[in-house]
Design a protein around this motif. Sequence first.
Motif, PDB file in Angstrom:
ATOM      1  N   VAL A  72       0.868  -1.171   0.021  1.00 39.59           N
ATOM      2  CA  VAL A  72      -0.041  -0.095  -0.094  1.00 39.59           C
ATOM      3  C   VAL A  72       0.917   1.196  -0.006  1.00 39.59           C
ATOM      4  N   ARG A  73       0.601   2.209  -0.967  1.00 38.77           N
ATOM      5  CA  ARG A  73       1.383   3.491  -1.013  1.00 38.77           C
ATOM      6  C   ARG A  73       0.288   4.680  -1.032  1.00 38.77           C
ATOM      7  N   GLY A  74       0.051   5.078   0.158  1.00 38.36           N
ATOM      8  CA  GLY A  74      -0.891   6.221   0.334  1.00 38.36           C
ATOM      9  C   GLY A  74      -2.303   5.295   0.084  1.00 38.36           C
ATOM     10  N   SER A  75      -3.034   5.967  -0.870  1.00 42.53           N
ATOM     11  CA  SER A  75      -4.302   5.067  -0.763  1.00 42.53           C
ATOM     12  C   SER A  75      -4.344   4.185  -1.817  1.00 42.53           C
ATOM     13  N   GLU A  76      -3.425   3.898  -2.627  1.00 40.51           N
ATOM     14  CA  GLU A  76      -3.166   3.000  -3.794  1.00 40.51           C
ATOM     15  C   GLU A  76      -2.384   1.512  -3.265  1.00 40.51           C
ATOM     16  N   LEU A  77      -2.803   0.593  -3.982  1.00 44.16           N
ATOM     17  CA  LEU A  77      -2.313  -0.806  -4.048  1.00 44.16           C
ATOM     18  C   LEU A  77      -1.409  -0.878  -5.132  1.00 44.16           C
ATOM     19  N   VAL A  78       0.008  -1.054  -5.125  1.00 40.91           N
ATOM     20  CA  VAL A  78       0.810  -1.011  -6.044  1.00 40.91           C
ATOM     21  C   VAL A  78       2.038  -2.016  -5.804  1.00 40.91           C
ATOM     22  N   VAL A  79       2.753  -2.132  -6.990  1.00 38.38           N
ATOM     23  CA  VAL A  79       3.844  -3.086  -7.002  1.00 38.38           C
ATOM     24  C   VAL A  79       4.898  -2.603  -7.632  1.00 38.38           C
ATOM     25  N   ARG A  80       6.335  -2.988  -6.838  1.00 42.69           N
ATOM     26  CA  ARG A  80       7.591  -2.799  -7.554  1.00 42.69           C
ATOM     27  C   ARG A  80       8.158  -4.217  -7.475  1.00 42.69           C
ATOM     28  N   THR A  81       9.201  -4.512  -8.525  1.00 45.60           N
ATOM     29  CA  THR A  81       9.605  -5.465  -8.740  1.00 45.60           C
ATOM     30  C   THR A  81      11.419  -5.287  -8.658  1.00 45.60           C
ATOM     31  N   ILE A  82      12.087  -6.347  -8.173  1.00 47.44           N
ATOM     32  CA  ILE A  82      13.359  -6.328  -8.001  1.00 47.44           C
ATOM     33  C   ILE A  82      13.844  -7.389  -8.994  1.00 47.44           C
ATOM     34  N   ASP A  83      14.671  -7.094  -9.968  1.00 44.59           N
ATOM     35  CA  ASP A  83      15.651  -7.907 -10.743  1.00 44.59           C
ATOM     36  C   ASP A  83      16.651  -8.780  -9.963  1.00 44.59           C
ATOM     37  N   SER A  84      16.539 -10.055  -9.803  1.00 47.49           N
ATOM     38  CA  SER A  84      17.286 -10.923  -9.007  1.00 47.49           C
ATOM     39  C   SER A  84      18.730 -10.826  -9.487  1.00 47.49           C
ATOM     40  N   SER A  85      18.895 -10.485 -10.770  1.00 51.60           N
ATOM     41  CA  SER A  85      20.187 -10.680 -11.350  1.00 51.60           C
ATOM     42  C   SER A  85      20.924  -9.131 -10.922  1.00 51.60           C
ATOM     43  N   SER A  86      20.451  -8.171 -11.413  1.00 53.99           N
ATOM     44  CA  SER A  86      21.162  -6.802 -11.114  1.00 53.99           C
ATOM     45  C   SER A  86      20.396  -6.187  -9.737  1.00 53.99           C
ATOM     46  N   LEU A  87      19.815  -6.755  -9.294  1.00 56.22           N
ATOM     47  CA  LEU A  87      19.340  -5.975  -7.996  1.00 56.22           C
ATOM     48  C   LEU A  87      18.645  -4.718  -8.154  1.00 56.22           C
ATOM     49  N   GLN A  88      18.338  -4.238  -9.537  1.00 59.52           N
ATOM     50  CA  GLN A  88      17.656  -3.053  -9.786  1.00 59.52           C
ATOM     51  C   GLN A  88      15.949  -3.171  -9.514  1.00 59.52           C
ATOM     52  N   VAL A  89      15.500  -1.954  -9.147  1.00 62.18           N
ATOM     53  CA  VAL A  89      14.258  -1.800  -8.833  1.00 62.18           C
ATOM     54  C   VAL A  89      13.085  -1.227  -9.731  1.00 62.18           C
ATOM     55  N   SER A  90      12.360  -1.818 -10.174  1.00 63.64           N
ATOM     56  CA  SER A  90      11.297  -1.286 -11.229  1.00 63.64           C
ATOM     57  C   SER A  90      10.507   0.101 -10.633  1.00 63.64           C
ATOM     58  N   PRO A  91      10.003   0.861 -11.600  1.00 60.16           N
ATOM     59  CA  PRO A  91       9.297   1.752 -11.254  1.00 60.16           C
ATOM     60  C   PRO A  91       7.754   1.211 -10.606  1.00 60.16           C
ATOM     61  N   VAL A  92       7.013   2.277  -9.740  1.00 63.69           N
ATOM     62  CA  VAL A  92       5.928   1.681  -9.298  1.00 63.69           C
ATOM     63  C   VAL A  92       4.768   1.497 -10.491  1.00 63.69           C
ATOM     64  N   ARG A  93       4.167   0.447 -10.220  1.00 61.63           N
ATOM     65  CA  ARG A  93       2.858   0.027 -11.086  1.00 61.63           C
ATOM     66  C   ARG A  93       1.788   0.066 -10.344  1.00 61.63           C
ATOM     67  N   VAL A  94       0.874   0.580 -10.418  1.00 61.18           N
ATOM     68  CA  VAL A  94      -0.536   0.733  -9.888  1.00 61.18           C
ATOM     69  C   VAL A  94      -1.487  -0.837 -10.313  1.00 61.18           C
ATOM     70  N   VAL A  95      -1.720  -1.252  -8.996  1.00 60.46           N
ATOM     71  CA  VAL A  95      -2.556  -2.424  -9.091  1.00 60.46           C
ATOM     72  C   VAL A  95      -3.978  -1.999  -9.087  1.00 60.46           C
ATOM     73  N   ALA A  96      -4.262  -1.187  -8.147  1.00 58.03           N
ATOM     74  CA  ALA A  96      -5.708  -0.562  -8.075  1.00 58.03           C
ATOM     75  C   ALA A  96      -5.511   0.684  -7.159  1.00 58.03           C
ATOM     76  N   PRO A  97      -6.612   1.681  -7.737  1.00 57.89           N
ATOM     77  CA  PRO A  97      -6.479   2.960  -6.986  1.00 57.89           C
ATOM     78  C   PRO A  97      -7.110   3.119  -5.487  1.00 57.89           C
ATOM     79  N   VAL A  98      -7.179   1.773  -4.972  1.00 59.62           N
ATOM     80  CA  VAL A  98      -7.996   1.765  -3.839  1.00 59.62           C
ATOM     81  C   VAL A  98      -6.942   1.119  -2.709  1.00 59.62           C
ATOM     82  N   SER A  99      -7.177   1.504  -1.235  1.00 64.57           N
ATOM     83  CA  SER A  99      -6.273   0.776  -0.121  1.00 64.57           C
ATOM     84  C   SER A  99      -7.276  -0.493   0.211  1.00 64.57           C
ATOM     85  N   PRO A 100      -6.603  -1.623  -0.259  1.00 69.56           N
ATOM     86  CA  PRO A 100      -7.600  -2.884  -0.038  1.00 69.56           C
ATOM     87  C   PRO A 100      -7.780  -3.346   1.458  1.00 69.56           C
ATOM     88  N   GLY A 101      -8.929  -3.932   1.766  1.00 69.72           N
ATOM     89  CA  GLY A 101      -8.875  -4.565   3.229  1.00 69.72           C
ATOM     90  C   GLY A 101      -7.889  -5.615   3.535  1.00 69.72           C
TER      91      GLY A 101
END
Length: 363
Positions: free
Chosen positions: A262-291
């Motif tokens: 949860v980031r603020g009021s949104e449900l989001v995802v970030r991904t870590i590349d296991s080889s480079s250990l770099q982190v992706s930009p934020v991707r919004v799953v849903a514009p709501v804070s889930p229960g």
Amino acid sequence: MARLAAIAVLLATGCGRVGFDDLPLVTMDGPVQPCAAAQVPGVDLGPQAPVVGMAGTGTPLGYALAVQRGDATAVDGLIVAADLSDATPSSPGRSTPVEGFSTTYERVVLQWDGTRILGGLVTDQGVFYWKTFPDNMGQYTSAVEETPTQQPAVPFFATADGQRFAVSFAGQQLTRWELDADGIPTGVSTAIDVGRQITAAGVIPRDEVGSIAVIEAEGLGLFAIVLGSPRPRAAFLPIDIDPIGTRPVVTGTATQVHVTYVRGSELVVRTIDSSSLQVSPVRVVAPVSPGFFGSTMRGDQLRVVWSDAAGIHIGIDGAAFETIDVGGLPTDAPDSWTVVARDSAATVFAAYDDALWSIPICD
């Protein structure tokens, strides 16, 4: 902790995105198919107190479930067939009593280690147990009491340099417990002090050399570290994920670790590349804070499941998240539900009074 701040600055200036622009996006062929819910035939969760929690893991026999009740001094266990056609036993059995104690379990996690079912259990008195279970989720086969106040990470089992280990946390410390061939702690452990109170953690195998632990800590938000050996302390270079992220749910493969949060009021995802250990930009799953929410993999593609006032939803990762609203469930909210992965498939199991419902994670 100065290193955490330094890593955060580097990622904020764009270093955390190196390599992700070149990664292929997973796309879907054809229309999205609805995920149909159905009651698991013949299952009677019993007349005891309402279900307050469930945990599960995939096994060669099907889906292993541990069911927690509000007033039980044990956890009930059952196996649901891989095709969801039935369950054994039909009335879950008492699989994890604590002999001689009048207590309840506050938290239960299960994980298949490739050979057996491992469990991490915490009582309402703060006592922490590692347990192993037979494939049929009957009476537990062994239990080891560990340090009180510990909480198991979710997921909690991984490897480093071929050494199997489980991960727990308490206070400011993340602890890696070495496991023997039977899944029992050997007594050898390594503690990592992150400098702030840890509120959540999960670990995903990276490869045979190490695994990636994702941590939520007060005042630091979400970050990751690499768990390696034989000198694990030297490998704890913090990787910033999100300084305001909360409630992380972790899943992934040996190549990518997905952190849903949860980031603020949104449900989001970030991904870590296991080889480079770099982190992706934020991707919004849903514009709501889930229960409540969980995540799993279907093959190499991420699925996120969440609930809100409108029901249960499934998000399919791609160029953008595609949302499926699950239909066919009872109109009331479930007592509890959990997402369980098995091989390249996954299923949501939900308890409604004494009935068990399933929602296969579909394409």
